[in-house]
Design a protein around this motif. Structure first.
Motif, short mmCIF file in Angstrom:
data_model
loop_
_atom_site.label_atom_id
_atom_site.label_comp_id
_atom_site.label_asym_id
_atom_site.label_seq_id
_atom_site.Cartn_x
_atom_site.Cartn_y
_atom_site.Cartn_z
N GLY A 44 0.91 -1.09 0.04
CA GLY A 44 -0.10 -0.09 0.02
C GLY A 44 0.82 1.21 -0.13
N VAL A 45 0.39 2.43 -0.42
CA VAL A 45 0.79 3.76 -0.32
C VAL A 45 -0.12 4.68 0.28
N VAL A 320 7.86 1.73 -6.57
CA VAL A 320 8.38 2.54 -5.40
C VAL A 320 8.98 3.90 -5.96
N GLY A 321 9.28 3.82 -7.16
CA GLY A 321 9.65 5.21 -7.89
C GLY A 321 8.31 6.11 -8.01
N LEU A 325 7.45 9.68 -6.01
CA LEU A 325 6.99 11.00 -6.72
C LEU A 325 5.58 11.35 -6.14
N LEU A 326 4.48 10.73 -6.15
CA LEU A 326 3.34 11.15 -5.81
C LEU A 326 3.31 11.47 -4.35
N LEU A 327 4.27 10.92 -3.38
CA LEU A 327 4.19 11.53 -2.00
C LEU A 327 4.84 12.76 -2.03
N ALA A 328 5.94 12.72 -2.80
CA ALA A 328 6.68 14.08 -2.80
C ALA A 328 5.74 15.27 -3.13
N LEU A 329 4.92 14.90 -4.27
CA LEU A 329 4.12 16.01 -4.78
C LEU A 329 2.87 16.05 -4.07
N ALA A 331 0.04 14.35 -3.80
CA ALA A 331 -0.80 13.92 -4.77
C ALA A 331 -1.98 13.16 -3.91
N ARG A 332 -2.60 13.64 -3.15
CA ARG A 332 -3.58 12.97 -2.39
C ARG A 332 -4.83 12.49 -3.10
N ALA A 333 -5.01 13.33 -4.15
CA ALA A 333 -6.33 12.61 -4.99
C ALA A 333 -5.57 11.39 -5.74
N LEU A 334 -4.60 11.05 -6.01
CA LEU A 334 -4.02 9.83 -6.65
C LEU A 334 -3.58 8.77 -5.71
#
Length: 433
Positions: A44-45, A320-321, A325-329, A331-334
């Motif tokens: 999970g992420v 993982v990459g 990337l989404l965590l750094a941005l 990007a909660r919608a994603l």
């Protein structure tokens, strides 16, 4: 365009020898597909908590029985036993020695591994130098390098495959029963002493024993629906007994919800899981053979197998990459909360995105699965054995702790497999050609 694809498919179909068991290749390709999709789902992420190694299994206990279907590592060892026995018998007929045979197997498995290890060495060094928390980089590399535990175990089995085949040819089923009995003793000692480390010999014992079911398949000792259903029933009965009356958890994949793991270290339950799965899939051999006579399906099977190591080794690095990337941005919608309705509904899209990204990586890195022909004379026996040991040691450590420790990048474990393959002659550097 369709006619061109069909033409290629028909050519591949026509070029395949009639003696080839297409089901072996199909099961290998199908198993890798299940592993990849399973990893992309289980891990999970969370937008707030980051990567959750066993998110689904930890948060949804109802998924644990499903691992009896989706933990398909036994299928790899089943088809590996079939293929390795076929390969070693061919080598014996051609007077190819163990050292030369082992070097060829190591090249097939080890060369695609090198770019992955070097990539994670660079990622680790750059991330730590940029100030990333060591714990974050360690977890990321652990998750990305999960496939290496299987490769380490499989290489151990390859090392002993020729002597195991001799045991099988002489003692038949008793060679499997004896190895599994010994594995049961190792398990009992490990569990009674509450020392998982004492169970580590079962990475070899359990998988080497189950690997021999591939020998039995090749030799026709599992022919007929009756024998195959008996094998499946034995596996199911053993599993039910062990998880109901014994200390073993239901989940065949490690979960924080369980006190012990069936897969880390490998437990005797994995052998019974393999028996159940092998009996069931082999019961489908006849209809699968008929389906694989179709050019299109066989063509897809061949394509997957041509790049199977690259798919397997890189699929979690891609995940993982993308996750980081989404965590750094932010990007909660994603990144919907795991196990919610939205999260489940978006899993197919998540898998499709990862499939596309991994496909790009495969196009770039897949070339390492086609090394130049190795026309060197046979090596000394000790060289490929030492090379295999260095690869196994390095991968085993990285699968457990990643590439970063408290003091920084543990570069020696990353480079150990590479140095072993180069230093002991498995891989030739360009100037050595």
């Amino acid at each position: 365009m369709t006619s061109t694809r069909l033409s290629r498919a028909e050519k591949v179909d026509a070029a395949t020898p009639a003696s080839r068991n297409r089901v072996v290749d199909f099961l290998r390709a199908a198993a890798i597909t299940v592993v990849v999709l399973g990893h992309w789902t289980i891990i999970g992420v969370d937008a707030d908590g980051g990567i959750q190694p066993h998110g689904v299994l930890d948060g949804a206990v109802w998924t644990h029985p499903l691992t009896w279907v989706f933990q398909v590592m036994p299928i790899f060892f089943l088809v590996g036993g079939y293929s390795n026995a076929l390969s070693w018998r061919s080598a014996r007929r051609k007077d190819v020695g163990y050292a030369q045979w082992l070097r060829a197997r190591l090249r097939r498995l080890g060369i695609p591994l090198i770019p992955l290890l070097l990539a994670w060495l660079v990622i680790g060094v750059v991330a730590v130098a940029a100030g990333a928390p060591h714990a974050t980089v360690q977890l990321a590399s652990q998750m990305a390098l999960i496939p290496t535990w299987f490769l380490a175990a499989y290489l151990m089995v390859i090392l002993v495959a020729p002597p195991c085949l001799l045991l099988w040819e002489r003692f038949g089923w008793w060679s499997i029963i004896g190895a599994l009995a010994l594995a049961g003793i190792v398990d009992a000692v490990s569990l009674v002493a509450d020392q998982p480390l004492l169970g580590y010999p079962n990475y070899l014992l359990v998988w080497a024993a189950f690997h021999q079911f591939g020998f039995a398949w090749l030799d026709g000792r599992l022919a007929g629906a009756g024998r195959r259903l008996l094998l499946a029933g034995t596996g199911l009965a053993g599993l039910l007994l062990l998880v109901s009356a014994g200390p073993y958890p239901v989940s065949m994949i490690t979960s924080a919800a369980d006190d012990i793991s069936n897969s880390s270290p490998t437990r005797i339950t994995m052998a019974f899981l393999g028996m159940m799965q092998a009996g069931l899939v082999l019961s489908l051999e006849k209809p699968l053979t008929a389906l694989l006579a179709r050019a299109r399906l066989w063509f897809v099977t061949v394509l997957v197998n041509q790049r199977i190591m690259t798919w397997f080794l890189w699929h979690l690095t891609v995940m993982v990459g993308l996750a980081h990337l989404l965590l750094a941005l932010d990007a909660r919608a994603l990144l919907p909360e795991p196990l919610t309705g939205v999260w489940w509904a978006t899993r197919p899209l998540w898998a499709l995105v990862l499939l596309a990204l991994t496909g790009v990586v495969v196009l770039v890195m897949g070339r390492f699965e086609d090394p130049r022909a190795d026309d060197r004379p046979p090596p000394a026996m000790w060289k490929p054995i030492f090379a295999a040991v260095t690869v196994i040691a390095g991968l085993a450590v990285m699968a457990s702790v990643g590439v970063v420790g408290e003091s920084g990048v543990t570069w020696w474990w990353v480079l150990l497999p590479v140095a072993g393959m180069v230093g002991f002659g498995v891989v030739r550097l360009p100037m050595g050609r």
